[in-house]
Structure formats: C-alpha cells, structure tokens
Design a protein around this motif. Structure first.
Motif, PDB file in Angstrom:
ATOM      1  N   SER A 395      23.599  26.526  23.947  1.00 37.26           N
ATOM      2  CA  SER A 395      22.185  26.507  24.469  1.00 37.26           C
ATOM      3  C   SER A 395      22.356  27.999  25.397  1.00 37.26           C
ATOM      4  N   ALA A 396      21.050  28.246  25.742  1.00 36.48           N
ATOM      5  CA  ALA A 396      20.874  29.556  26.459  1.00 36.48           C
ATOM      6  C   ALA A 396      21.309  29.192  28.105  1.00 36.48           C
ATOM      7  N   GLU A 397      21.331  27.787  28.395  1.00 37.57           N
ATOM      8  CA  GLU A 397      21.872  27.328  29.930  1.00 37.57           C
ATOM      9  C   GLU A 397      23.057  27.989  30.005  1.00 37.57           C
ATOM     10  N   PRO A 398      23.372  28.566  31.389  1.00 29.82           N
ATOM     11  CA  PRO A 398      24.621  29.200  31.823  1.00 29.82           C
ATOM     12  C   PRO A 398      25.606  28.031  32.074  1.00 29.82           C
ATOM     13  N   LEU A 399      26.763  28.351  31.547  1.00 23.02           N
ATOM     14  CA  LEU A 399      27.779  27.460  31.529  1.00 23.02           C
ATOM     15  C   LEU A 399      29.101  28.135  32.409  1.00 23.02           C
ATOM     16  N   PRO A 400      29.225  27.318  33.302  1.00 20.51           N
ATOM     17  CA  PRO A 400      30.356  27.615  34.451  1.00 20.51           C
ATOM     18  C   PRO A 400      31.637  27.874  33.580  1.00 20.51           C
ATOM     19  N   VAL A 401      32.518  28.725  34.146  1.00 20.37           N
ATOM     20  CA  VAL A 401      33.978  28.954  33.409  1.00 20.37           C
ATOM     21  C   VAL A 401      34.879  28.664  34.287  1.00 20.37           C
ATOM     22  N   VAL A 402      35.858  27.598  33.808  1.00 20.19           N
ATOM     23  CA  VAL A 402      36.923  27.134  34.728  1.00 20.19           C
ATOM     24  C   VAL A 402      38.283  27.684  34.027  1.00 20.19           C
ATOM     25  N   ALA A 403      39.262  28.696  34.595  1.00 19.96           N
ATOM     26  CA  ALA A 403      40.408  28.961  33.941  1.00 19.96           C
ATOM     27  C   ALA A 403      41.629  28.081  34.646  1.00 19.96           C
ATOM     28  N   VAL A 404      42.303  27.659  33.523  1.00 19.75           N
ATOM     29  CA  VAL A 404      43.656  27.024  33.961  1.00 19.75           C
ATOM     30  C   VAL A 404      44.669  27.417  33.173  1.00 19.75           C
ATOM     31  N   GLY A 405      45.773  26.930  33.424  1.00 21.15           N
ATOM     32  CA  GLY A 405      47.153  27.365  32.710  1.00 21.15           C
ATOM     33  C   GLY A 405      47.906  28.451  33.361  1.00 21.15           C
ATOM     34  N   GLY A 406      49.179  28.683  33.347  1.00 21.28           N
ATOM     35  CA  GLY A 406      49.867  29.832  34.068  1.00 21.28           C
ATOM     36  C   GLY A 406      49.505  31.143  33.783  1.00 21.28           C
ATOM     37  N   GLY A 407      48.861  31.327  32.438  1.00 15.92           N
ATOM     38  CA  GLY A 407      48.745  32.646  32.035  1.00 15.92           C
ATOM     39  C   GLY A 407      47.150  33.127  32.319  1.00 15.92           C
ATOM     40  N   SER A 408      46.617  32.203  33.104  1.00 12.52           N
ATOM     41  CA  SER A 408      45.047  32.537  33.425  1.00 12.52           C
ATOM     42  C   SER A 408      45.024  33.713  34.454  1.00 12.52           C
ATOM     43  N   VAL A 409      46.149  33.961  34.991  1.00 14.24           N
ATOM     44  CA  VAL A 409      46.120  35.258  35.776  1.00 14.24           C
ATOM     45  C   VAL A 409      45.763  36.499  35.192  1.00 14.24           C
ATOM     46  N   LEU A 410      45.789  36.219  33.934  1.00 19.42           N
ATOM     47  CA  LEU A 410      45.389  37.745  32.827  1.00 19.42           C
ATOM     48  C   LEU A 410      44.001  37.768  33.001  1.00 19.42           C
ATOM     49  N   LEU A 411      43.149  36.910  33.463  1.00 19.96           N
ATOM     50  CA  LEU A 411      41.762  36.783  33.293  1.00 19.96           C
ATOM     51  C   LEU A 411      41.064  37.423  34.538  1.00 19.96           C
ATOM     52  N   PRO A 412      40.080  38.310  34.452  1.00 17.69           N
ATOM     53  CA  PRO A 412      39.395  38.815  35.534  1.00 17.69           C
ATOM     54  C   PRO A 412      38.785  37.760  36.399  1.00 17.69           C
ATOM     55  N   ASP A 413      38.195  38.153  37.548  1.00 14.88           N
ATOM     56  CA  ASP A 413      37.401  37.138  38.191  1.00 14.88           C
ATOM     57  C   ASP A 413      36.029  36.828  37.905  1.00 14.88           C
ATOM     58  N   GLU A 414      35.808  37.877  37.076  1.00 16.96           N
ATOM     59  CA  GLU A 414      34.497  37.763  36.195  1.00 16.96           C
ATOM     60  C   GLU A 414      34.292  38.036  34.906  1.00 16.96           C
TER      61      GLU A 414
END
Length: 516
Positions: A395-414
């Motif tokens: 849907s067009a509704e915004p979907l919050p994103v939760v990052a988990v797992g040891g490798g999630s340090v690879l993801l940016p803050d946004e």
C-alpha cells in the motif's frame, strides 16, 4: 527462564530470557556438526550470566538443518509418492516439475491409484485397497523407506489418506508415512510436493532432533525442547520428527518476531541482515505476513505455511568485488577468511569495520582500503535493500523499517523511500529472542459449503477448531486468540463454496522441574 537459540548458516545465536527481559546473549560460530555450536552457545550463556539449569522452563531452537539438506540434496531418504486420484488426476505424475537432481536424491517413485474427493467431500472414486497394497509391495521391493500419501481435496476429507496409510503401514511397518492433509493446503500438486519433501526429510529429522535434544540435556537442562515453525509458532520434538518441513523458514520468522518484541512495533518491515543473506519481511499484528502464492523451495513449488520473505545475497560474510557485493558468502568461515581476522578475502564485514560501523577483529588490517571502494559498497548495499523493502510494500502507507541481525550495521540510518531505520537493543540476536518468545499456534484452512443463513455458524466452528488445535499443541487455553482470519468465496464451485482460514495463537503452557 527460557533459552532461545537460532542456528544460522554463519552464526549460532543464543539468549537467556526471564519473561521478556534479556539476561544474557551470545553469538558463536555455527559448527559443521551444528550441535557442538549449540553446546558452546549454552556454555557462553552460563559464563555470561550463571544460572541453575533446573530453573530453565523451556528451550526453543530455530534451525536451518532441513532446508539446507533439501537445497544441497543430501541425506534424503528413498521416498515414494502415492497419489489417490484416479481416474481424475492422471495427466501429471508425481514430481513432474521437480529438478532432476532432487528426484535422484530421493530415489523418487510415483504411484497413482483410484480415490479422491470433490471439494464438498463427495467421492470422485472409491479407494481401491488392492491397488494400494500392490503399490506398497512394489515400494518395499524398491527399498523405499518413506512414503508421501496425497488424495484429491484431502484437506476437506482425509478419510482415504488415513485408510491408505493403514494399508501401507501393514505392508511396510518400518516406513515413515506423511499425509498431505496434515501438511499442505488446497492445491493438489503443490500440496503433494510439500508432502514428498517432508517424507524425504523424516529420517534426517529423527537424527537431528535427537542430536539437538542431547546437546541440551548435555548442558544439564531437563526442560522441554521446542523447534520454531515457519509461522512464528512452536512445535514439540515429536511434532518436529513428523513434520520437519514446517521448520523451513523459521530463521527469518524468528528474526521478525524478535524485531516486533524489541521495537514495540507490530506492523513494520523487518530487514534481517545475517552472515549470508538479507531477509526482508513484513509484520502484521506481530506475526509475519504469510505468502499468498505458491512458494518455490529449492526449485519445487509448494503451498505449506511460509512467510512472505524476499531474500538477497547480502550479509556480513558476502564477498566484495569491484562494484559488487555478494551474492556468494564465506559463511561460517568468516572468522578465518575475512581481512580483519587475518584472512585474504574482502567481505562486507571488512567494509563495515573500515567505515567505522563495527568493531570486529583488527581494524588496522583494513586501514588501507580505498575510501571510494568502501563508500561505493555501502551505497550498493543500501540501494539493494531499499529496493527489496519497496517491493514488499502492498500500500502507499509508510512502513516503518526495523533492522536486526549482526550484519545490520551495514545499513545506513535512513533508507531511500523508507525513512529512518530503527535498530533496537539486542538487534544482533533478534532471531534467538524471536525463538524464545514464540507462541503455540493452531490453524484451519478448508473449503466449506456454506448453506444460506449458516455463515456465522460455519465461521464460528472454524475459529473454534483453530483454537482447539492450539490448545492441543500446548497453548494455555486462557491466552489463545484468533490472530488471522480469511474468508474467500469460490464462485466457480457450486454450493456457496467458501475457503476459510483461521489461525489462533496462545502462550506456551510452561511447567517447572516439579511439574507445576
């Protein structure tokens, strides 16, 4: 207290919980035999937060053993598929769409006999017991050790499957028998495929479950052992021996359930970045959104309960080359092959350390990496993950994103198009937390002939059956509630046919060492 363990391709994570409070959390390398990795993880918990094994009420384990065995086509039992479908279902034989290497791996044999039902429970043809006996005798001569029995519309009426199982058991007393009515949903070929996969894994399941149980008891823990299922609920060891196929997606499911608890969000997108892959799924009411279409596993179409998950080959162990990250990974060899551990392979973990996002190994060993290469790799990871998150939105509704797992340090803050990325406390072991807090479930998925004025009664009966199944599986009756319900009319079938699916879950009914 309870212990949650998740065995991944790279790491084995474990947590010790008191209620929902995390008392200890450890991450160890997955071992080739897996069970010694579990022993090491439990020992790590004991070292971090000493506890009396008698105080542990339950141990929950999520494992990739079974799906790995199928993907790798190893340790599968000689299996036969018996389909009760003549004269209607003869055009496509069992395993018609299987990859050749998997048919060979299970020594696949198919048999067609008379039987089957219409959608409303009427007989297509009577079960021919002589044909079943003849097929069973041939299986015995061929060395078949596991049998998958499938009948047309058996989720509506399983009487023919049950009778055929009695006949096969009399002819082949040592064979393991799997019934499609207990495994898959409506849809003959996909349900049959899921049942054959389950049958092929039965021998391995007995071996693995015994190994898991001994590794737990070896730590002095006498509490009951449970395994995680695809839908975020638990099964006991006897159920796991009979239905190993129900564990296939327990890894990503545990991570999503853990993310829900840690973040406090019950509707969100979850990105689980492990050592080998990044799995993206969506939580609805605290449980993973289930796939509504057929799910392909190792090249085989199936229709048993699976979460709607998209996976890409990006993880902490992913190999990094000029302009590319993954999809191949060094897996559990990360601690010997990555640059920061003195190895000779550039991995995503090295990129994270060079960028200052992680403190692992020796940072001086990656200080020479070109800044442009590091930034390009991180940008590529962020773009690929953002693309998958966008594809999972319905849907067009915004979907919050939760990052988990040891490798999630690879993801940016946004993430582009998704906004802020949330990383809750203990995000690195969300999968083990998801296993530890898992509940007990029961589900009904059936086509009903709904007579005029009887809709409410039919719906109530379906919901009550789901509740009863959850209680029978070990849920505390006072905690059980319906968490998912679908009602879909089927206009091309007569008699107001309606497919009803109801799912109930409740808290595991725990007892202490004295049985209280």
């Amino acid at each position: 207290m309870r212990i949650g363990i998740d065995v991944g391709g790279t790491n084995t994570d474990a947590v010790l919980l008191d209620g929902r409070q995390v008392l200890a959390a450890v991450k160890t390398s997955t071992t080739a035999d897996v069970t010694s990795g579990i022993v090491a993880a439990i020992a790590g918990l004991q070292e971090q937060r000493p506890f009396d094994p008698a105080d542990v009420r339950a141990v929950m384990i999520g494992t990739t053993h079974f799906i790995n065995a199928l993907v790798e086509a190893r340790r599968l039992a000689p299996t036969a598929a018996l389909r009760l479908s003549l004269p209607a279902g003869a055009s496509l034989p069992p395993m018609v769409d299987w990859p050749g290497r998997l048919i060979e791996a299970v020594s696949g044999r198919g048999y067609l006999v008379h039987g089957g039902h219409e959608f409303d429970g009427r007989h297509i043809a009577e079960l021919d017991e002589a044909e079943v006996r003849k097929a069973a005798a041939d299986m015995g001569q061929a060395g078949v050790r596991s049998v998958a029995i499938t009948s047309v519309f058996s989720p509506v009426n399983a009487e023919f499957e049950a009778r055929a199982a009695e006949i096969v058991a009399a002819e082949l007393p040592d064979a393991a028998i799997s019934l499609s009515s207990e495994i898959g949903r409506i849809g003959l070929l996909e349900r049959e495929n899921a049942t054959i996969i389950n049958a092929a894994l039965r021998e391995l399941a007995a071996h693995i479950v015994d190994g898991l149980a001994s590794s737990v008891s070896g730590a002095g823990i006498t509490a009951p052992l449970y395994l995680s299922q695809n839908d975020g609920t638990l099964m006991d060891v006897d159920f796991a021996r009979r239905y190993p196929v129900a564990t296939f997606a327990s890894g990503p499911t545990n991570s999503m359930r853990g993310a829900a608890v840690l973040s406090g969000l019950d509707t969100c997108a979850v990105v689980d970045v492990g050592g080998t892959t990044s799995d993206v799924g969506v939580l609805r009411h605290g449980f993973p959104r289930e796939a509504t279409t057929d799910v392909t596993v190792a090249g085989i179409r199936t229709n048993f309960r699976m979460p709607d998950v998209l996976s890409i080959g990006i993880g902490g162990g992913s190999r990094v080359r000029e302009g590319a990250v993954g999809p191949d990974s060094v897996g559990y060899e990360l601690t010997s092959r990555a640059l920061v551990f003195g190895g000779d392979t550039l991995t995503a973990t090295d990129i994270a350390v060079a960028a200052g996002r992680a403190e692992i190994g020796d940072p001086s060993l990656v200080a020479h990496l070109d800044r442009g290469l590091v930034e390009a790799a991180l940008r590529r990871i962020a773009d690929d993950v953002a693309d998958v998150v966008e594809r999972m939105r319905t849907s067009a509704e915004p979907l919050p994103v939760v990052a988990v797992g040891g490798g999630s340090v690879l993801l940016p803050d946004e993430l582009a198009g998704a906004g802020e990325v949330r990383r809750p406390d203990h995000y690195a072991v969300a999968n083990a937390i998801g296993a530890a807090i898992a509940q007990i479930g029961g589900e009904v998925d059936r086509v009903y002939a709904v007579e005029p004025g009887r809709r409410d009664a039919v719906v109530d009966a379906a919901k009550q059956e789901a509740v009863d199944r959850a209680v029978a599986a070990g849920a505390s009756p006072s905690t059980v509630q319906i968490v998912d319900f679908d009602e879909v009319p089927i206009p091309y079938l007569p008699g107001n046919a309606t497919r009803i699916r109801a799912k109930a879950v409740g808290e595991l009914q725990l007892t202490d060492a004295k049985g209280r």
